[in-house]
Design a protein around this motif. Sequence first.
Motif, PDB file in Angstrom:
ATOM      1  N   GLN A   3       4.755  12.338 -18.535  1.00  0.00           N
ATOM      2  CA  GLN A   3       5.004  11.016 -17.936  1.00  0.00           C
ATOM      3  C   GLN A   3       6.423  10.940 -17.352  1.00  0.00           C
ATOM      4  OE1 GLN A   3       4.166   8.909 -21.609  1.00  0.00           O
ATOM      5  NE2 GLN A   3       2.388   7.910 -20.681  1.00  0.00           N
TER       6      GLN A   3
ATOM      7  N   GLY B  27      14.700  14.873 -15.603  1.00  0.00           N
ATOM      8  CA  GLY B  27      14.140  15.985 -14.852  1.00  0.00           C
ATOM      9  C   GLY B  27      13.862  17.242 -15.666  1.00  0.00           C
TER      10      GLY B  27
ATOM     11  N   ASP C  67      21.238  18.850 -15.538  1.00  0.00           N
ATOM     12  CA  ASP C  67      19.970  19.500 -15.888  1.00  0.00           C
ATOM     13  C   ASP C  67      20.101  21.007 -16.086  1.00  0.00           C
ATOM     14  OD1 ASP C  67      17.203  17.624 -15.196  1.00  0.00           O
ATOM     15  OD2 ASP C  67      19.163  16.865 -14.630  1.00  0.00           O
TER      16      ASP C  67
ATOM     17  N   ILE D 143       7.807   7.765 -23.790  1.00  0.00           N
ATOM     18  CA  ILE D 143       7.396   8.443 -22.555  1.00  0.00           C
ATOM     19  C   ILE D 143       7.398   9.942 -22.826  1.00  0.00           C
ATOM     20  CG2 ILE D 143       8.117   8.930 -20.159  1.00  0.00           C
ATOM     21  CD1 ILE D 143       7.363   6.045 -20.351  1.00  0.00           C
TER      22      ILE D 143
ATOM     23  N   ALA E 204       8.188  13.365 -16.171  1.00  0.00           N
ATOM     24  CA  ALA E 204       8.249  14.131 -14.925  1.00  0.00           C
ATOM     25  C   ALA E 204       7.752  13.279 -13.755  1.00  0.00           C
ATOM     26  CB  ALA E 204       7.422  15.406 -15.057  1.00  0.00           C
ATOM     27  N   VAL E 205       6.707  12.490 -14.000  1.00  0.00           N
ATOM     28  CA  VAL E 205       6.152  11.617 -12.964  1.00  0.00           C
ATOM     29  C   VAL E 205       7.130  10.488 -12.631  1.00  0.00           C
ATOM     30  CG1 VAL E 205       4.328   9.957 -12.476  1.00  0.00           C
ATOM     31  CG2 VAL E 205       3.768  12.162 -13.530  1.00  0.00           C
ATOM     32  N   LEU E 206       7.711   9.910 -13.674  1.00  0.00           N
ATOM     33  CA  LEU E 206       8.719   8.865 -13.453  1.00  0.00           C
ATOM     34  C   LEU E 206       9.856   9.377 -12.589  1.00  0.00           C
ATOM     35  CD1 LEU E 206       9.446   7.042 -16.814  1.00  0.00           C
ATOM     36  CD2 LEU E 206       8.562   6.075 -14.695  1.00  0.00           C
ATOM     37  N   HIS E 207      10.210  10.643 -12.803  1.00  0.00           N
ATOM     38  CA  HIS E 207      11.321  11.221 -12.041  1.00  0.00           C
ATOM     39  C   HIS E 207      10.963  11.307 -10.559  1.00  0.00           C
ATOM     40  CE1 HIS E 207      14.437  14.514 -11.293  1.00  0.00           C
ATOM     41  NE2 HIS E 207      15.114  13.448 -11.671  1.00  0.00           N
ATOM     42  N   VAL E 208       9.723  11.665 -10.258  1.00  0.00           N
ATOM     43  CA  VAL E 208       9.272  11.689  -8.853  1.00  0.00           C
ATOM     44  C   VAL E 208       9.367  10.272  -8.262  1.00  0.00           C
ATOM     45  CG1 VAL E 208       7.376  12.184  -7.276  1.00  0.00           C
ATOM     46  CG2 VAL E 208       7.663  13.587  -9.321  1.00  0.00           C
ATOM     47  N   ALA E 209       8.846   9.301  -9.005  1.00  0.00           N
ATOM     48  CA  ALA E 209       8.878   7.913  -8.516  1.00  0.00           C
ATOM     49  C   ALA E 209      10.319   7.442  -8.318  1.00  0.00           C
ATOM     50  CB  ALA E 209       8.143   7.003  -9.493  1.00  0.00           C
ATOM     51  N   ALA E 210      11.208   7.850  -9.228  1.00  0.00           N
ATOM     52  CA  ALA E 210      12.624   7.453  -9.125  1.00  0.00           C
ATOM     53  C   ALA E 210      13.264   8.023  -7.865  1.00  0.00           C
ATOM     54  CB  ALA E 210      13.385   7.904 -10.368  1.00  0.00           C
ATOM     55  N   VAL E 211      12.845   9.231  -7.477  1.00  0.00           N
ATOM     56  CA  VAL E 211      13.374   9.817  -6.237  1.00  0.00           C
ATOM     57  C   VAL E 211      12.990   8.941  -5.036  1.00  0.00           C
ATOM     58  CG1 VAL E 211      13.118  11.779  -4.653  1.00  0.00           C
ATOM     59  CG2 VAL E 211      13.573  12.191  -7.088  1.00  0.00           C
TER      60      VAL E 211
ATOM     61  N   CYS F  20      13.730   5.776 -22.101  1.00  0.00           N
ATOM     62  CA  CYS F  20      12.487   6.542 -22.232  1.00  0.00           C
ATOM     63  C   CYS F  20      12.693   7.564 -23.335  1.00  0.00           C
ATOM     64  CB  CYS F  20      12.152   7.231 -20.921  1.00  0.00           C
ATOM     65  SG  CYS F  20      12.012   6.069 -19.555  1.00  0.00           S
TER      66      CYS F  20
ATOM     67  N   LEU G 275      16.628   5.344 -17.660  1.00  0.00           N
ATOM     68  CA  LEU G 275      16.145   5.393 -16.277  1.00  0.00           C
ATOM     69  C   LEU G 275      16.976   4.435 -15.413  1.00  0.00           C
ATOM     70  CD1 LEU G 275      12.389   5.175 -15.176  1.00  0.00           C
ATOM     71  CD2 LEU G 275      14.380   5.317 -13.698  1.00  0.00           C
TER      72      LEU G 275
END
Lengths: 260, 260
Positions: A164, A98, A72, A160, A166-173, A134, A117
């Motif tokens: 969206q 990210g 990143d 995506i 950015a949100v997926l990245h939080v959920a992936a964490v 995505c 993902l």
Amino acid sequence: MPPFTSITIIGAGNVGSHLGRALAAVGQPVLEVFSRDKGKAQSLAAEIGAQPQSELAQLSAAADLYLLAVSDDAIGLVAADLCAHLPSGKAVAHTSGGTPSEVLAAHFQRYGVFYPLQTFSRERETDFSAVPLCIYSPNSSFEAALLALAHRLSRSVYRIDDAQRAVLHVAAVFVNNFANQLFHFGQQIVEQEKLPFDLLRPLILETARKVQDADPQAMQTGPARRGDAETIRRHLDYLQKFPELAQVYEIMTERIMGSA
Amino acid sequence: MPPFTSITIIGAGNVGSHLGRALAAVGQPVLEVFSRDKGKAQSLAAEIGAQPQSELAQLSAAADLYLLAVSDDAIGLVAADLCAHLPSGKAVAHTSGGTPSEVLAAHFQRYGVFYPLQTFSRERETDFSAVPLCIYSPNSSFEAALLALAHRLSRSVYRIDDAQRAVLHVAAVFVNNFANQLFHFGQQIVEQEKLPFDLLRPLILETARKVQDADPQAMQTGPARRGDAETIRRHLDYLQKFPELAQVYEIMTERIMGSA
């Protein structure tokens, strides 16, 4: 006709390698593989029938898509470098969950995101056809081409946008990094008692398998779900020797009780 | 010669059903299946070639092992009932991770534990040969027979005393219940954004697969592991709309940073 006639992959780490192999496997020509690490560039390039390159300045301008599979914090720098060495009009996509697509906007007109993902590792093969891809670009014809490429690689393709993603990245964490940390806690606990982690491995795998076709909440079991205060008390007593784990136990137990 | 000539299973829930099928599959005779729920007793019994029974008082005394696959809080009560109806000298084992073997001691001389460390569900088949079986009895000849039975069912058999089993149960809560709760959090986050949970499912499965032949700590990735304060700050900003998840995010992030 393939959506791109030739693709150059920048970065030969986990994402670059798995993506490169997936492209080769569907017959999508990869022109060059770039890595500052000459050995990595050579071995991935050889594997997928591409040319290795370890000098960004020497990259061929003949590719019609440059895929940035770098960390990143390197995306912006590599994009600037790439822009300085390529003729204008080239199309670039990064592969990160990210980083917003806009970091590419200063350098390229046709830019986008091609984010698999999944967690990749050197040692493990991945069934790329099951990896959610995505895709996003503010340029709709470029986005259509990226989507077409994605559909060649995977049966799970999503448009995506940056917010969206950015949100997926939080959920992936939560489901990847934090779950993995719980597995580490499990290992700490059993090894403290000189028991092998192998005792827990089948349970870990089955827990993940169960939610492949069911909702996690419906699958929940255990003392917190049952409201079994006596067992919870005994577990917390035991965890006095692991105060950092006791705090996690308390909070997760509260959450399960609260969402029952 | 099999370690037991006939076994009666008390309880036709998930554990009883999977265990019964596994016994039948290796040709270990099951005499009776007991469940207060007549339908459950009948359907499992029919499936594995046993007799159904829904009155504890009517259970045959001919079995040489009674396996208690009932909920933790019922084990003591059922054992007492069973003791009242069976001739003395019968051998009993429960199948629970959360209950000491001693709850059986008041009622039976030959008692022990036959604990499959796995999460079972009605809808899913289980490869029982990969399920760790945790065996214990204070009576060494009975324990040897339980171990022999376990080895017929699984390639993963452990002698685990009550204290060790209590610890395993704590570890199992972390890797099963708490991990599953993280999967639920992931689902909450993506669904809040109208994204499908399917986006996360392959990642969940691969995270569990990765630790099947590696240590979780070596597999850890993500912003906490990288010490990427900027990403962590962005994630916590986003999680302001989920205060309960934000707290879990903070604590798990601290733990990962602390164990790096």
